[in-house]
Write a protein that holds these residues in place. Structure first.
Motif, mmCIF file in Angstrom:
data_model
loop_
_atom_site.group_PDB
_atom_site.id
_atom_site.type_symbol
_atom_site.label_atom_id
_atom_site.label_comp_id
_atom_site.label_asym_id
_atom_site.label_seq_id
_atom_site.Cartn_x
_atom_site.Cartn_y
_atom_site.Cartn_z
ATOM 1 N N LEU A 172 0.829 -1.203 0.000
ATOM 2 C CA LEU A 172 0.000 0.000 0.000
ATOM 3 C C LEU A 172 0.867 1.258 0.000
ATOM 4 O O LEU A 172 0.574 2.228 -0.709
ATOM 5 C CB LEU A 172 -0.924 -0.015 1.218
ATOM 6 N N LYS A 173 1.957 1.239 0.754
ATOM 7 C CA LYS A 173 2.837 2.411 0.850
ATOM 8 C C LYS A 173 3.511 2.740 -0.477
ATOM 9 O O LYS A 173 3.861 3.896 -0.735
ATOM 10 C CB LYS A 173 3.907 2.176 1.921
ATOM 11 N N ARG A 174 3.680 1.737 -1.327
ATOM 12 C CA ARG A 174 4.354 1.961 -2.618
ATOM 13 C C ARG A 174 3.469 2.670 -3.625
ATOM 14 O O ARG A 174 3.947 3.186 -4.633
ATOM 15 C CB ARG A 174 4.785 0.614 -3.221
ATOM 16 N N THR A 179 -4.322 6.632 -5.263
ATOM 17 C CA THR A 179 -4.714 5.234 -5.155
ATOM 18 C C THR A 179 -4.868 4.830 -3.694
ATOM 19 O O THR A 179 -5.829 4.138 -3.328
ATOM 20 C CB THR A 179 -3.680 4.331 -5.852
ATOM 21 N N ILE A 180 -3.942 5.258 -2.853
ATOM 22 C CA ILE A 180 -4.030 4.958 -1.420
ATOM 23 C C ILE A 180 -5.314 5.544 -0.836
ATOM 24 O O ILE A 180 -6.031 4.869 -0.086
ATOM 25 C CB ILE A 180 -2.795 5.518 -0.676
ATOM 26 N N ARG A 181 -5.611 6.800 -1.195
ATOM 27 C CA ARG A 181 -6.839 7.436 -0.691
ATOM 28 C C ARG A 181 -8.079 6.661 -1.145
ATOM 29 O O ARG A 181 -9.020 6.453 -0.366
ATOM 30 C CB ARG A 181 -6.930 8.884 -1.185
ATOM 31 N N ILE A 183 -8.340 3.487 -1.937
ATOM 32 C CA ILE A 183 -8.442 2.216 -1.204
ATOM 33 C C ILE A 183 -8.949 2.454 0.205
ATOM 34 O O ILE A 183 -9.795 1.700 0.718
ATOM 35 C CB ILE A 183 -7.084 1.487 -1.202
ATOM 36 N N HIS A 184 -8.478 3.519 0.844
ATOM 37 C CA HIS A 184 -8.988 3.858 2.184
ATOM 38 C C HIS A 184 -10.470 4.217 2.120
ATOM 39 O O HIS A 184 -11.239 3.875 3.029
ATOM 40 C CB HIS A 184 -8.185 5.014 2.785
ATOM 41 N N HIS A 185 -10.883 4.876 1.039
ATOM 42 C CA HIS A 185 -12.300 5.227 0.879
ATOM 43 C C HIS A 185 -13.165 3.973 0.836
ATOM 44 O O HIS A 185 -14.182 3.895 1.524
ATOM 45 C CB HIS A 185 -12.523 6.038 -0.400
ATOM 46 N N VAL A 186 -12.773 2.994 0.024
ATOM 47 C CA VAL A 186 -13.620 1.799 -0.106
ATOM 48 C C VAL A 186 -13.660 1.009 1.199
ATOM 49 O O VAL A 186 -14.650 0.333 1.499
ATOM 50 C CB VAL A 186 -13.171 0.900 -1.280
ATOM 51 N N TYR A 344 -11.423 -0.168 -6.986
ATOM 52 C CA TYR A 344 -10.318 -0.328 -6.048
ATOM 53 C C TYR A 344 -10.617 -1.417 -5.015
ATOM 54 O O TYR A 344 -9.705 -2.099 -4.540
ATOM 55 C CB TYR A 344 -10.025 0.992 -5.337
ATOM 56 N N ALA A 345 -11.889 -1.586 -4.681
ATOM 57 C CA ALA A 345 -12.262 -2.636 -3.735
ATOM 58 C C ALA A 345 -11.965 -4.010 -4.325
ATOM 59 O O ALA A 345 -11.427 -4.897 -3.650
ATOM 60 C CB ALA A 345 -13.738 -2.514 -3.365
ATOM 61 N N LEU A 346 -12.317 -4.203 -5.598
ATOM 62 C CA LEU A 346 -12.058 -5.478 -6.268
ATOM 63 C C LEU A 346 -10.562 -5.761 -6.347
ATOM 64 O O LEU A 346 -10.097 -6.859 -6.003
ATOM 65 C CB LEU A 346 -12.643 -5.463 -7.681
#
Length: 422
Positions: A172-174, A179-181, A183-186, A344-346
């Protein structure tokens, strides 16, 4: 070395352990294509009674009793061993001549030159030009170092993400911040991922139809997806997944964010009553804007509940799990729900699966190979690039004419037929 036809079991045992295997080169794919009227056979090379190279051959009838032989994403062999490659080719051509094959088509699942995320050749990176040149020397013609998306061909450019020996947090850090935001949203929205059984594939089909119409792609008939399911699912090689969201969970997440910004407004207001501060007032104004944004989102969410219900289906994808990778062949999202970031959830779900089960990479599959805004899929590439993976340029498509005389007649008749249609 000995070239021979292999039994299905011999081919399966070799292919499943081959380092660069793929789901195209499986008995499952052979069976799927057989249902569409394309016969198949398995061939291989033995050395000291051990299979050292193999391929599933798929035969497409094209002209009288003649066929085209397709080697889908193969053959499975060490391409760097030019002696082995030559032997396989020579023996294969002799074999195909006996089967009334006009020509051979193959698109090896093998990289050409190392590229960076901008599509530029990496200095001192790998370069397999010598293998390409050897295939040309053997008599193959190359369809070109193509770019763009061609629905009649598997993509020459793909995008992969390394998942071997890494934790979820490190992966995730990479990634890029957006994209990180997302993924956190989903995760905040509690978007759930589920698997479809055969009786509910229509959920996937409806989403893909919505997506293909929007992007101008061809939509496949239901029978295609049912055939894929029947051919691959029993062995655990395919999953049809879909993402859902409970709107009350979504509203609850929005209310938490709304309250956080409302607290900032309230606290700032109290402080400003005591002493005027440009910094605090600016902070309060920003928070007030956010309050309005989240209030509007909650209002829109309630409208969705009124029109579509509390539980909504957002997105879906078709995923193959085989060999060294999990591959997303095709995914889609309802246009009206794109704001929820559900793809992003998938992908995050399957990336975690890659890590948990020890797969080497997650394959987001096709990209155009055009890395500027002129590309028709530039937005799709930016989406994939956000995962900070790898651009892979494959060798491309090759043809070898097995029967030059009959092939020439076939091409002449095709041209005449084409002219008559005009």
């Amino acid at each position: 070395m000995i070239f021979k036809e292999l039994s299905e079991q011999e081919f399966k045992e070799f292919s499943i352990h081959f380092s660069n295997n793929n789901f195209w080169q499986t008995p499952n794919m052979a069976h799927q294509r057989m249902k569409r009227g394309y016969p198949y056979s398995y061939v291989g090379i033995l050395e000291n009674d051990q299979v050292i190279a193999a391929s599933m051959l798929s035969f497409v009838p094209i002209f009288k009793s003649y066929s085209c032989c397709q080697i889908l994403r193969g053959p499975l062999l060490d391409f760097s061993n030019l002696e082995l490659l030559s032997f396989f080719h020579e023996q294969l051509v002799s074999y195909l001549k006996k089967k009334n094959i006009l020509y051979l088509h193959m698109n090896p699942y093998f990289p050409y030159k190392e590229r960076n995320l901008q599509g530029q050749i990496v200095e001192n990176g790998f370069d397999h030009s010598h293998i390409f040149n050897h295939l040309i020397k053997l008599g193959y013609t190359h369809e070109g170092f193509t770019t763009g998306i061609d629905a009649s061909r598997e993509p020459r450019w793909i995008y992969t993400i390394d998942t071997e020996n890494i934790t979820q947090d490190d992966l995730l850090k990479r990634m890029e911040r957006k994209t990180i935001r997302s993924i956190h949203h989903v995760m905040d929205y509690n978007i759930q991922v589920h698997e479809l059984d055969r009786n509910h594939l229509s959920i996937y089909e409806e989403i893909i139809q919505d997506t293909t119409q929007r992007r101008g792609f061809e939509f496949r008939e239901s029978s295609y997806y049912q055939n894929v399911y029947d051919s691959f699912h029993e062995d655990g090689y395919v999953q049809f997944l879909y993402a859902t969201m409970n709107m009350q969970d979504y509203i609850h997440s929005l209310q938490k964010d709304l309250q956080k910004h409302q607290d900032i407004v309230n606290q700032s207001s109290i402080r400003l009553e005591k002493q005027e501060s440009l910094k605090i007032r600016r902070k309060m104004n920003i928070a007030m804007e956010q309050v309005q944004i989240f209030q509007k989102k909650i209002e829109d969410a309630n409208h969705i509940i009124e029109s579509d219900g509390n539980n909504i289906i957002l997105a879906a994808g078709l995923f193959f799990t085989y060999g060294q990778e999990i591959l997303c062949l095709m995914s889609g999202v309802y246009e009206k729900y794109m704001k929820f970031c559900s793809p992003y959830a998938l992908h995050w779900h399957m990336l975690k699966t890659c890590i948990e089960k020890g797969y080497k990479r997650y394959n987001l599959y096709g990209i155009s190979g055009i890395f500027d805004e002129s590309a028709p899929d530039y937005g799709v590439y930016l989406f994939k690039k956000g995962f900070n993976g790898n651009v892979i340029e494959l060798m491309g498509d090759f043809e070898f004419i097995v029967n030059p005389k009959m092939y020439s007649i076939y091409q002449t008749l095709r041209k005449i037929k084409h002219k008559m249609r005009k």
